[in-house]
Motif scaffolding. Sequence first.
Motif: not given
Length: 872
Positions: A434-441, A621-632, A636-642
């Motif tokens: 088991y490994a985490l691999g990435s954070d959720i975002a 407020e994270l990249e791709g997220f907006d106050k509970g909603d998503r802007s993308e 998330p990019k870190n998960q795609i990279e993983l």
Amino acid sequence: MVVVVMFVSILMSCNSNKKEVAFQFQDESLSAEERVNDLVSRLTLKEKISQLRYDAPAISRLGIPEYNWWNECLHGVARAGEATVFPQAIGMGATWNPDLIFEMGTAVSDEARAKHHQFIKEGKRRMGQGLTFWTPNINIFRDPRWGRGQETYGEDPFLTGKIGVNYINALQGDDDKYLKVVATAKHFAVHSGPEKSRHQDNYQTNNKDLYETYLPAFKAAVKEANVYSVMCAYNRYRDAPCCGSDMLLQKILRNDWGFNGYVVSDCWAINDFWQAENHGVVETPAEAAAMALNNGTDLNCGNVYDPSLNDAILKELVDEVAIDAAVKKLFLARFKLGMFDATEHVKWANIPYDVVASKGHLALSEKVAQESMVLLKNENKTLPLSKDLKSIAIIGPNANATQALLGNYHGTPQQFITPLKAIKAKLPNAEIHYALGSDIATGWSTLTPIPITVLKSEGEAGLKGEYYSNNVFKGTPEFTRVDSIINFVWTPKRPINNLKSDNFSVRWSGAIKPTESGAYRIGLKASSFAKLFVNDSLYFEFSAEYEPKTKYFDTVLEKDKSYNIKIEYNNALSDPQAHLLWAKLDEDLITPAIKAVNKADVAILFLGLSPEIEGEEMEVELEGFDKGDRSEISLPKNQIELMKKVHATGKPTVVVLMNGSALAVNWAANNVPAILEAWYPGEFGGKAIADVLFGDYNPGGKLPVTFYKSVSDLPDFKDYNMANRTYKYFKGDPLFPFGHGLSYSNFEYSNLNIADQVSLKNAINISVEIKNTSKIAGDDVVQIYLTHLDREAQNAIRTLVSFDRVHLAAGETKTLNYKIDAEQYAWINAEGKKILEPGNVLLSVGGKQPNFTGVANASSTSVFTKRVLLTN
């Protein structure tokens, strides 16, 4: 004369056995309406107004106890401590099985009744402890960016209506006299984000979209399920706040549909009426209160009605007759729930507490989780995996995340069966890496409990805890002990024996002495009121009145240096928990994950989202997220990279998604051989996932939403017109269409029998055979869609008009019959009226929508189409 004497004697005997009552409204022999009229006639104006607030106070002189109307049971009794936690509502939609959801609703309402009466015995009448539930959310999930879409049953009004009606019927019960609980259809109406502007937005639609998309599920809730309560929405619709809309609450809801229950405002929605930074349609709280009450909102979740209605009366903005009408509706609900009757007379009041989280309910939670699983892709029969695998890599931010099991608006389960835990249990002899691999975002660190190895208190490992039997640290502690870690969920037992209420407090003190220098994030998650001090400085304080909340700060810690820490936790709720958490920032999470994959025969990636970053009006407020909603809508990019780096190892890779909304997993769809959609699957979610991955359960769920490829395919988020939205009107190519889902079985449809012509107003009769041509039993969902060929410009590409989840043994054939009545094949014109006219319609019957190719086409099932002429 003898007969008269005997009659008088019998009458006197009956009267002598009748229970003495102080007030007429206490007389159970009278009708509920008579009792309510008597009770309300005894109230002062001040008392009446006080009963229009969600936290209605007691009226001691009449023996009326306090009552809190705020309770939730979206997917199990929520915010009230121990309960069975079922899959999140979007997963319920993915079952396409209203009968199963009726079973679930029966279990939930059993637990609700049992818990309520236990609370009453203990003298508890707070939020989350009553019988009026603000469930279900039957808004239409029209846009995947909406963070609260996870609370709905998906994007289709017909599917939403069928599941909603069954859930409401199960919650409210089948007794002629007493409601089991009150269900609340929300949020009425035309409401589905954005979250951050819901207090200001003013939405417009044409009548066709209003009556075809936004109203049908609510109409079904009222007309078919007799839902007893409706919650109005925050936003404005056609310039009027929904909680002050004569059109919605009077014309449509009460006049057109005959609704005779009560309307409750969304919480603090009426404040928006007068706040200039929000709707600002009136200038004062009194005007806001009058506008809401006069237009049909009976109960205020908030603080405007009491005391502002008194001011509204004085200014003649509202009259007492309107207040009386609202108060009567609310007390009628309480009488129909049996709250003023002897418990032995109320059918539902004697459900034993041991139904809560009972074996039967837990088994049902597992079944709903299994049926909610949607197999999106299974190239070359990658799944199911062999149980003979010697080594498996379990990677990803959701592999061992308990919150990803729960979604939002949830109770507290007895156990959290994460995918990691379940796979270890299923394959006890395999090596699990088991490994985490990435954070959720990126920017949202995965917080874990601070371990005992770095906590110190007076020479001992851990933190000193002082436990008080009140929630204000009054007097001396009941006891003091050293706690190894602060990671507590006090359900069902409280930390102090024989505690008579939920009121207690804990003060932890000691130090953090890290074994590594570096940047850290330190967080506190709590379900009530909490403060965190470091080196005697208050870093933050917060209250979590509804669901556990997490706050954190980032800092640099030095190895072997002590940092004094103090936590003050004050509990007054029925779901107490406290967690002291941290994460080391800027860590390389991918390298350990790739090492784990290289040791394994197969890699299972648990990706997706989290209810910590998608949900209701959040601060996130994270990249791709907006106050509970998503802007993308991509991962998330870190998960795609993983994912790409794991796939590049060449090891067989499976992706499991855990999320509440559609994801544009385009790269995975093109490159990863198997993808399973698991939603937020409840406390048994990990087990259900493992059962599907290793062939102990054959998936049969179908998507209740369209999976798009990009937000660029979608209209503006605030555009509520249905053009180019959902499967009905989307003109592009979806990644995975509504109704899509694979099976380990193969299903063939044949012998479709539909008349070539049908007279208007007659039902269209359909007969079809379905055969499981494989060697494994499985489920398919028969989906029937209708297209108006002569009115294509005015209507949807196709509309779901019937569905049926069918189980077939290996090799079994079933003949199925359906009727599509005129109400279903009528179309809605620009004025919002149903039209029946001659013409050609196209029916498609099968386990999917027709005309898709590639991964968008469910290869394990089939579909037929038939043109039918509707004639005069």
